[in-house]
Design a protein around this motif. Structure first.
Motif, PDB file in Angstrom:
ATOM      1  N   ALA A 115     125.209  39.271  80.734  1.00 27.31           N
ATOM      2  CA  ALA A 115     124.777  38.566  79.528  1.00 27.31           C
ATOM      3  C   ALA A 115     124.619  39.535  78.357  1.00 27.31           C
ATOM      4  N   VAL A 116     123.983  40.673  78.599  1.00 29.65           N
ATOM      5  CA  VAL A 116     123.770  41.641  77.526  1.00 29.65           C
ATOM      6  C   VAL A 116     125.094  42.221  77.047  1.00 29.65           C
ATOM      7  N   TRP A 121     120.964  37.859  74.926  1.00 30.72           N
ATOM      8  CA  TRP A 121     119.649  38.479  75.064  1.00 30.72           C
ATOM      9  C   TRP A 121     118.662  37.537  75.765  1.00 30.72           C
ATOM     10  N   ASP A 122     118.654  36.284  75.368  1.00 27.65           N
ATOM     11  CA  ASP A 122     117.751  35.310  75.983  1.00 27.65           C
ATOM     12  C   ASP A 122     118.344  34.828  77.300  1.00 27.65           C
TER      13      ASP A 122
END
Length: 298
Positions: A115-116, A121-122
């Motif tokens: 994801a990053v 981030w969330d």
């Protein structure tokens, strides 16, 4: 020099030291089969009576690993052929990976990394690892090493083995009961007829929707179709897998956020592979010098 057959290409950590001592032939097609006195292969190699019949001079099978479930040990015994493994060389590294896979599942390490990297981030909340009930199936050297690492995390540590051991953890006599009592279930048992498909739909149901399965043993211990069905239905929370039913094939159905995948890398450290290579050579050297190999399988 003594002729040695490698059933498949040897790792770079083993090839130089083995070639210093022996005449190494790779593959059956060009090897002088009537002169082969030693056979070297990985822990997943297959060796049956038919292949043994093509090797009339064979004296020792030296496994580069600890698994030997694909070897016909009765056929070896009938011929008086020695079987040796690299016992003790990879215990710590496999146990380290088992804990790493478990933490990666509970704390979503792999999926959060993706994801990053994608600009995110969330992410969803993960789950606490500490305070969980941890079960270990198989309490040989690797199982004990996993249990010792897992114990500081555990509210209770339990194990299932062929018999009760002199350890400070609670013995549970059967796998399904162990799964029902565990939040995380680690597989460290040897492969074979006794454990083939041992983790079936019933065991997974007992582990339950909050449970995590970690397998660093052999893919054959798990009914892979049942595992996929349990993941599909939310029957378990996730899995950390270093081994699979049909390696290197990994079903697309296991490519999901709740599963962390590793390509059979339990022993894949510089330290373990160096120790494994040294022990393969030590096993061969001892045998041909008339001594008992240090990794002899009895």
């Amino acid at each position: 020099m003594i002729d040695i057959l490698a059933l498949s290409p040897l790792p770079d950590t083993l090839t130089p030291s083995l070639a210093e001592h022996y005449a190494v032939h790779v593959g059956l097609d060009t090897a002088p089969l009537d002169r082969i006195r030693g056979l070297v292969g990985g822990g997943a190699m297959r060796l049956d009576a038919g292949l043994l019949a093509r090797l009339p001079a064979l004296e020792i099978v030296a496994v580069h690993g600890v698994g030997h479930d694909g070897i016909d040990k009765a056929a070896l015994a009938a011929r008086g052929i020695t079987l040796a493994i690299t016992a003790g060389t990879l215990t710590e590294d496999v146990a380290d990976l088992a804990i790493g896979l478990w933490l990666a599942v509970e704390r979503r390490i792999a999926v959060n990394d993706r994801a990053v990297r994608g600009g995110g981030w969330d992410v969803p909340l993960a789950r606490r690892a500490s305070g969980r009930r941890i079960g270990v199936f198989g309490l040989g050297a690797i199982g004990r090493a996993i249990a010792a690492r897992a114990a500081p995390f555990a509210s209770e540590l339990l194990y299932t083995a062929r018999s009760k051991k002199d350890v400070p953890w609670r013995y549970v006599p059967d796998l399904r009961t162990l799964a029902a009592a565990s939040d995380a279930l680690f597989l460290a048992a040897a492969a074979g007829a006794e454990t083939d498909g041992a983790v079936d739909a019933g065991v997974l149901a007992a582990l339950g929707p909050q449970g995590v399965l970690v397998n660093v043993a052999r893919g054959s211990l798990v009914d892979q179709a049942a595992l996929i069905a349990a993941l599909d239905a939310g029957g378990i929370a996730g899995a950390g897998l270093d081994v699979f039913a049909d390696e290197p094939a990994v079903p697309a159905a296991l490519h999901r956020d709740t599963v962390v995948l590793s390509p059979h890398q339990g022993s894949a450290t510089h330290e373990a592979r160096a120790a494994m290579a040294a022990m393969v050579v030590a096993n061969l050297d001892a045998h041909f010098a008339g001594r008992e190999p240090p990794g002899l399988v009895r």
